[in-house]
Design a protein around this motif. Structure first.
Motif, short mmCIF file in Angstrom:
data_model
loop_
_atom_site.label_atom_id
_atom_site.label_comp_id
_atom_site.label_asym_id
_atom_site.label_seq_id
_atom_site.Cartn_x
_atom_site.Cartn_y
_atom_site.Cartn_z
N TYR A 75 0.85 -1.18 0.00
CA TYR A 75 0.00 0.00 0.00
C TYR A 75 0.89 1.23 0.00
CZ TYR A 75 1.35 0.16 4.89
OH TYR A 75 2.09 0.22 6.04
N VAL A 76 0.32 2.37 -0.40
CA VAL A 76 1.03 3.64 -0.32
C VAL A 76 0.58 4.30 0.98
CG1 VAL A 76 1.47 5.86 -1.40
CG2 VAL A 76 1.02 3.87 -2.83
N ALA A 77 1.51 4.54 1.87
CA ALA A 77 1.18 5.13 3.17
C ALA A 77 0.59 6.52 2.99
CB ALA A 77 2.43 5.19 4.04
N THR A 78 -0.47 6.79 3.76
CA THR A 78 -1.05 8.12 3.80
C THR A 78 -0.40 8.88 4.95
OG1 THR A 78 -2.83 7.43 5.28
CG2 THR A 78 -3.25 7.27 2.91
N SER A 79 -0.92 10.03 5.26
CA SER A 79 -0.36 10.87 6.31
C SER A 79 -0.10 10.09 7.60
CB SER A 79 -1.32 12.02 6.60
OG SER A 79 -0.88 12.77 7.69
#
Length: 193
Positions: A51-55
Motif C-alpha cells: 500500500y502507499v502510506a497516507t499521512s
C-alpha cells in the motif's frame, strides 16, 4: 481501555498525528529495512501486495522501493468508485508513477487490475490503525480491506507503528479478516498468537 472502535480509532490517530518527524523518519527506514527479511521465501519476480502510506501511516515509498530492489512485483490498491467494495490493483512503478486518486490517495498510474489479481500475491502487507496480538486489525472503518482479503491464502501482514501493536483484544466482527503477521519498526515481523 475502551473497546469502542470509533473512540479507539480517534485516540490512536491523534497519537499518530502527534508523532515527531524524527520518530516517523526512523520508522520509515526500519520498515524499509524489514523488506529484506520477509517472513516468507520469495524469489525474484514473485508478487507482493502492499500500500502507499497516507499521512503518518507506517511505511512510505521506501518500503515499496525496497521490495522492488529485491526484484519483486509490487501491487498497490486502487479504490474503486461507489460504496465500499473490493479493491482494484495496479503495479508499482516508482514514486513518480503515483497519482492522486479517490480521496486524494496515491495510486499507481496505468492499467487497473481486477480485485482477483490479488491471488497472485505471495505476501500481503496492509495498513492498520492498530492490531492486537491475535492479528485482529482496526482499520479506518469502511471495510475495503476485509472485503478484499476474504478468502486469500497468502499470509497477511498488518503494518503498524510500535505503539499501535496493542496488548488488549481489539473488538472483532464476523467479517473481519485477521493478519497472520505483525510488522512494527522496532519489532520487525512477529507471528500472531
Amino acid at each position: 481501555m475502551t473497546t469502542d472502535k470509533a473512540a479507539l480509532r480517534t485516540r490512536l490517530l491523534a497519537a499518530r498525528d502527534a508523532m515527531s518527524p524524527f520518530v516517523e523518519s526512523q520508522a520509515i527506514g526500519a520498515l524499509a529495512e524489514s523488506m529484506y527479511a520477509l517472513p516468507v521465501d520469495l524469489t525474484e519476480g514473485d508478487t507482493v501486495a502492499a500500500y502507499v502510506a497516507t499521512s503518518r501511516e507506517p511505511g512510505g515509498t521506501a518500503m515499496l522501493d525496497a521490495l522492488v530492489d529485491r526484484g519483486l512485483r509490487v501491487l498497490l490498491p486502487i479504490v474503486p468508485e461507489g460504496g465500499p467494495q473490493r479493491l482494484q490493483w495496479g503495479v508499482y512503478g516508482g514514486e513518480r508513477a503515483l497519482e492522486s486518486g479517490r480521496w486524494n490517495l496515491l495510486e499507481p498510474q496505468g492499467l487497473r487490475l481486477d480485485p482477483d489479481t490479488l491471488v497472485q500475491a505471495k505476501l500481503i502487507l496492509v495498513p492498520a490503525v492498530a492490531v492486537d496480538r491475535r492479528g485482529v486489525r482496526l482499520g479506518r472503518g469502511a471495510g475495503y480491506y476485509d472485503r478484499t482479503l476474504a478468502g486469500m491464502s497468502a499470509p497477511i501482514v498488518a503494518v503498524v507503528h510500535d505503539t499501535e501493536l496493542v496488548d488488549f483484544d481489539l473488538p472483532e466482527e464476523d467479517t473481519d479478516v485477521r493478519a497472520h503477521w505483525i510488522l512494527t519498526p522496532s519489532g520487525g515481523f512477529q507471528p500472531v498468537r
